[in-house]
Design a protein around this motif. Structure first.
Motif, PDB file in Angstrom:
ATOM      1  N   ALA A   1       2.767 -12.549  21.696  1.00 53.97           N
ATOM      2  CA  ALA A   1       2.223 -12.895  20.379  1.00 53.97           C
ATOM      3  C   ALA A   1       1.365 -11.765  19.821  1.00 53.97           C
ATOM      4  N   GLY A   2       0.661 -11.032  20.688  1.00 51.50           N
ATOM      5  CA  GLY A   2      -0.128  -9.900  20.217  1.00 51.50           C
ATOM      6  C   GLY A   2       0.734  -8.835  19.562  1.00 51.50           C
ATOM      7  N   ALA A   3       1.886  -8.552  20.181  1.00 43.68           N
ATOM      8  CA  ALA A   3       2.801  -7.582  19.574  1.00 43.68           C
ATOM      9  C   ALA A   3       3.409  -8.126  18.286  1.00 43.68           C
ATOM     10  N   VAL A   4       3.762  -9.403  18.293  1.00 46.43           N
ATOM     11  CA  VAL A   4       4.373 -10.011  17.103  1.00 46.43           C
ATOM     12  C   VAL A   4       3.389 -10.031  15.931  1.00 46.43           C
ATOM     13  N   SER A   5       2.107 -10.248  16.226  1.00 44.35           N
ATOM     14  CA  SER A   5       1.117 -10.333  15.145  1.00 44.35           C
ATOM     15  C   SER A   5       1.048  -9.046  14.338  1.00 44.35           C
ATOM     16  N   ILE A   6       1.217  -7.914  14.986  1.00 43.11           N
ATOM     17  CA  ILE A   6       1.154  -6.634  14.274  1.00 43.11           C
ATOM     18  C   ILE A   6       2.462  -6.353  13.540  1.00 43.11           C
ATOM     19  N   LEU A   7       3.577  -6.625  14.202  1.00 42.12           N
ATOM     20  CA  LEU A   7       4.873  -6.330  13.586  1.00 42.12           C
ATOM     21  C   LEU A   7       5.118  -7.189  12.347  1.00 42.12           C
ATOM     22  N   VAL A   8       4.855  -8.479  12.463  1.00 41.90           N
ATOM     23  CA  VAL A   8       5.079  -9.372  11.323  1.00 41.90           C
ATOM     24  C   VAL A   8       4.122  -9.040  10.183  1.00 41.90           C
ATOM     25  N   LEU A   9       2.891  -8.674  10.528  1.00 38.79           N
ATOM     26  CA  LEU A   9       1.924  -8.359   9.482  1.00 38.79           C
ATOM     27  C   LEU A   9       2.355  -7.134   8.680  1.00 38.79           C
ATOM     28  N   VAL A  10       2.886  -6.122   9.365  1.00 42.07           N
ATOM     29  CA  VAL A  10       3.332  -4.924   8.658  1.00 42.07           C
ATOM     30  C   VAL A  10       4.412  -5.280   7.641  1.00 42.07           C
ATOM     31  N   ALA A  11       5.352  -6.128   8.062  1.00 40.25           N
ATOM     32  CA  ALA A  11       6.396  -6.558   7.124  1.00 40.25           C
ATOM     33  C   ALA A  11       5.808  -7.360   5.970  1.00 40.25           C
ATOM     34  N   ALA A  12       4.797  -8.198   6.257  1.00 38.87           N
ATOM     35  CA  ALA A  12       4.188  -8.997   5.189  1.00 38.87           C
ATOM     36  C   ALA A  12       3.392  -8.126   4.228  1.00 38.87           C
ATOM     37  N   GLU A  13       2.773  -7.054   4.739  1.00 36.90           N
ATOM     38  CA  GLU A  13       1.973  -6.182   3.873  1.00 36.90           C
ATOM     39  C   GLU A  13       2.846  -5.323   2.960  1.00 36.90           C
ATOM     40  N   MET A  14       4.100  -5.219   3.273  1.00 31.23           N
ATOM     41  CA  MET A  14       4.990  -4.454   2.400  1.00 31.23           C
ATOM     42  C   MET A  14       5.360  -5.222   1.136  1.00 31.23           C
ATOM     43  N   ILE A  15       4.955  -6.477   1.064  1.00 31.97           N
ATOM     44  CA  ILE A  15       5.261  -7.304  -0.109  1.00 31.97           C
ATOM     45  C   ILE A  15       3.941  -7.748  -0.732  1.00 31.97           C
ATOM     46  N   GLY A  16       3.582  -7.153  -1.828  1.00 31.68           N
ATOM     47  CA  GLY A  16       2.444  -7.628  -2.604  1.00 31.68           C
ATOM     48  C   GLY A  16       1.090  -7.359  -2.013  1.00 31.68           C
ATOM     49  N   ALA A  17       0.945  -6.347  -1.151  1.00 31.54           N
ATOM     50  CA  ALA A  17      -0.364  -6.017  -0.589  1.00 31.54           C
ATOM     51  C   ALA A  17      -0.908  -4.762  -1.253  1.00 31.54           C
ATOM     52  N   LYS A  18      -2.214  -4.663  -1.300  1.00 30.09           N
ATOM     53  CA  LYS A  18      -2.870  -3.491  -1.875  1.00 30.09           C
ATOM     54  C   LYS A  18      -3.642  -2.697  -0.831  1.00 30.09           C
TER      55      LYS A  18
ATOM     56  N   TYR B   1       1.181  -1.500   3.862  1.00 31.05           N
ATOM     57  CA  TYR B   1       1.116  -0.982   2.489  1.00 31.05           C
ATOM     58  C   TYR B   1       1.107   0.545   2.493  1.00 31.05           C
ATOM     59  N   LEU B   2       0.380   1.161   3.430  1.00 33.41           N
ATOM     60  CA  LEU B   2       0.327   2.623   3.521  1.00 33.41           C
ATOM     61  C   LEU B   2       1.712   3.198   3.806  1.00 33.41           C
ATOM     62  N   ILE B   3       2.440   2.596   4.731  1.00 21.88           N
ATOM     63  CA  ILE B   3       3.789   3.081   5.064  1.00 21.88           C
ATOM     64  C   ILE B   3       4.725   2.923   3.871  1.00 21.88           C
ATOM     65  N   ASN B   4       4.669   1.776   3.227  1.00 25.58           N
ATOM     66  CA  ASN B   4       5.561   1.519   2.087  1.00 25.58           C
ATOM     67  C   ASN B   4       5.245   2.445   0.911  1.00 25.58           C
ATOM     68  N   ALA B   5       3.971   2.636   0.627  1.00 22.91           N
ATOM     69  CA  ALA B   5       3.588   3.518  -0.475  1.00 22.91           C
ATOM     70  C   ALA B   5       3.945   4.967  -0.178  1.00 22.91           C
ATOM     71  N   SER B   6       3.782   5.393   1.072  1.00 23.93           N
ATOM     72  CA  SER B   6       4.153   6.758   1.443  1.00 23.93           C
ATOM     73  C   SER B   6       5.657   6.975   1.304  1.00 23.93           C
ATOM     74  N   GLN B   7       6.432   5.961   1.631  1.00 25.98           N
ATOM     75  CA  GLN B   7       7.880   6.085   1.480  1.00 25.98           C
ATOM     76  C   GLN B   7       8.263   6.235   0.005  1.00 25.98           C
ATOM     77  N   TYR B   8       7.664   5.419  -0.864  1.00 23.83           N
ATOM     78  CA  TYR B   8       7.988   5.489  -2.288  1.00 23.83           C
ATOM     79  C   TYR B   8       7.554   6.834  -2.886  1.00 23.83           C
ATOM     80  N   ASN B   9       6.442   7.369  -2.424  1.00 21.18           N
ATOM     81  CA  ASN B   9       5.946   8.648  -2.931  1.00 21.18           C
ATOM     82  C   ASN B   9       6.552   9.841  -2.200  1.00 21.18           C
ATOM     83  N   PHE B  10       7.442   9.586  -1.272  1.00 23.26           N
ATOM     84  CA  PHE B  10       8.115  10.609  -0.481  1.00 23.26           C
ATOM     85  C   PHE B  10       7.111  11.469   0.298  1.00 23.26           C
ATOM     86  N   ALA B  11       6.007  10.820   0.726  1.00 23.46           N
ATOM     87  CA  ALA B  11       5.041  11.485   1.614  1.00 23.46           C
ATOM     88  C   ALA B  11       5.417  11.123   3.048  1.00 23.46           C
TER      89      ALA B  11
END
Length: 335
Positions: free
Chosen positions: A265-282, A287-297
């Protein structure tokens, strides 16, 4: 006659005066002698107390023993140093080889360095994010959400798993419902959580709670049901009551399998959260990974991925330490 009487009276007065004069000296001398003897006697506390700044015989005996103990500890550490270095090198060899391959492959043209930059560039990007505070802010937001959902899942799933595993009627009642939900992926329900709870913190923590509950719950149920029957027979032969049996036998024997689910569950908590933060998080690592991908950083994107991996490893190591502490009663396999 009268003259003789007067002379006798004068002599008596003179004798009394002389005795009175000599009496204080003869009385005070023994008292002074006793005081001197008491001052030098062993019972007097002032004579045996060491002077300020001096060490007592007990301290003198204790100092060599402490020195010898420190010397033995240092010698033991020095003897184990080659073994510890070899063990550390063995454990880190695969990681070092991966990092070397990551550094060499883009520079040698084996992969396109636009999409997979060398590790040194990723390390520079990670240091830049850490220096300007972006990495710390996003990591703090992710950890707050992840640990909150994980803690709620543990608080709910562990008691419920113990209850279902211990009482068969409750297991028969809730079994079909559990089978339905445990086979439904958490990410598949993410749009449902967003629609019902919005895109704020509540939906992200709730999806983490949902994803973490099932590994903990199912492993706890399995742990209670598969306790060694020999232990149960021995405990029942001692006429233990049901609460004492649960406290002294069932719960300690369930800790190893239970913690397997908690670590998952400890591993799942981080993995699922990353996916959730890619949708509608600031904020957050997702969010950092998703924004870096869009900005090609791309280097910043890999820096966020490395940070997530490091957090997962540290969190898992913490859970392993807690598990060893709670299950210290077990005899090692080699013993």
């Amino acid at each position: 006659m009268s003259s003789t009487t007067g002379t006798t009276a004068e002599k008596a007065d003179a004798t009394l005066a002389t005795d009175a004069a000599n009496t204080p000296e003869t009385v005070q001398a023994p008292s002074l002698t006793k005081s001197a003897e008491s001052a030098t006697s062993p019972e007097a506390g002032t004579s045996t107390a060491p002077a300020p700044g001096t060490s007592s015989p007990l301290d003198a005996r204790r100092a060599p023993s402490l020195t010898a103990r420190v010397r033995r500890t240092v010698l033991r550490t020095v003897r184990r140093l080659p073994y510890l270095l070899l063990k550390g090198a063995t454990k880190s060899a695969a990681i070092v080889a991966l990092l070397l391959l990551w550094e060499i492959a883009p520079r040698a043209g084996l992969v396109d360095r636009t999409f997979l930059p060398p590790f040194s560039e990723v390390a520079d990007a990670w240091w830049g994010l850490a220096a300007d505070g972006q990495l710390a802010d996003n990591a703090r937001a992710s950890l707050a959400r992840s640990f909150s959902g994980f803690g709620i899942a543990v608080a709910v799933a562990v008691p419920l798993g113990l209850l279902i595993g211990w009482y068969r009627p409750i297991a028969d009642l809730l079994g079909p419902l559990l089978e339905v939900f445990r086979n439904t992926a958490a990410l598949a329900l993410l749009p449902v959580f967003v629609l019902l709870l919005g895109i704020g913190e509540t939906s992200k923590i709730s999806i983490v709670v949902y994803a973490c509950t099932w590994p903990i719950l199912l492993n706890t149920i399995s742990a209670v049901r598969h306790v060694d029957p020999t232990l149960l027979k021995l405990a029942k032969s001692m006429d233990l009551s049901a609460p004492r049996l649960f406290q002294k036998v069932i719960l300690p024997a369930s800790v190893p399998v239970m913690f397997t689910g908690i670590r998952l569950a400890g591993a799942v908590s981080i993995l699922v959260l990353v996916a959730a933060e890619m949708i509608g998080a600031k904020a957050g690592l997702g969010y950092l990974i998703n924004a870096s991908q869009y900005n090609f950083a791309i280097p910043q994107m890999y820096a966020g991925i490395i940070t997530i991996s490091a957090i997962g490893v540290l969190f898992n190591q913490f859970l392993v330490t807690v598990e060893r502490r709670l299950s210290s009663w077990r005899v090692p396999a080699g013993g």
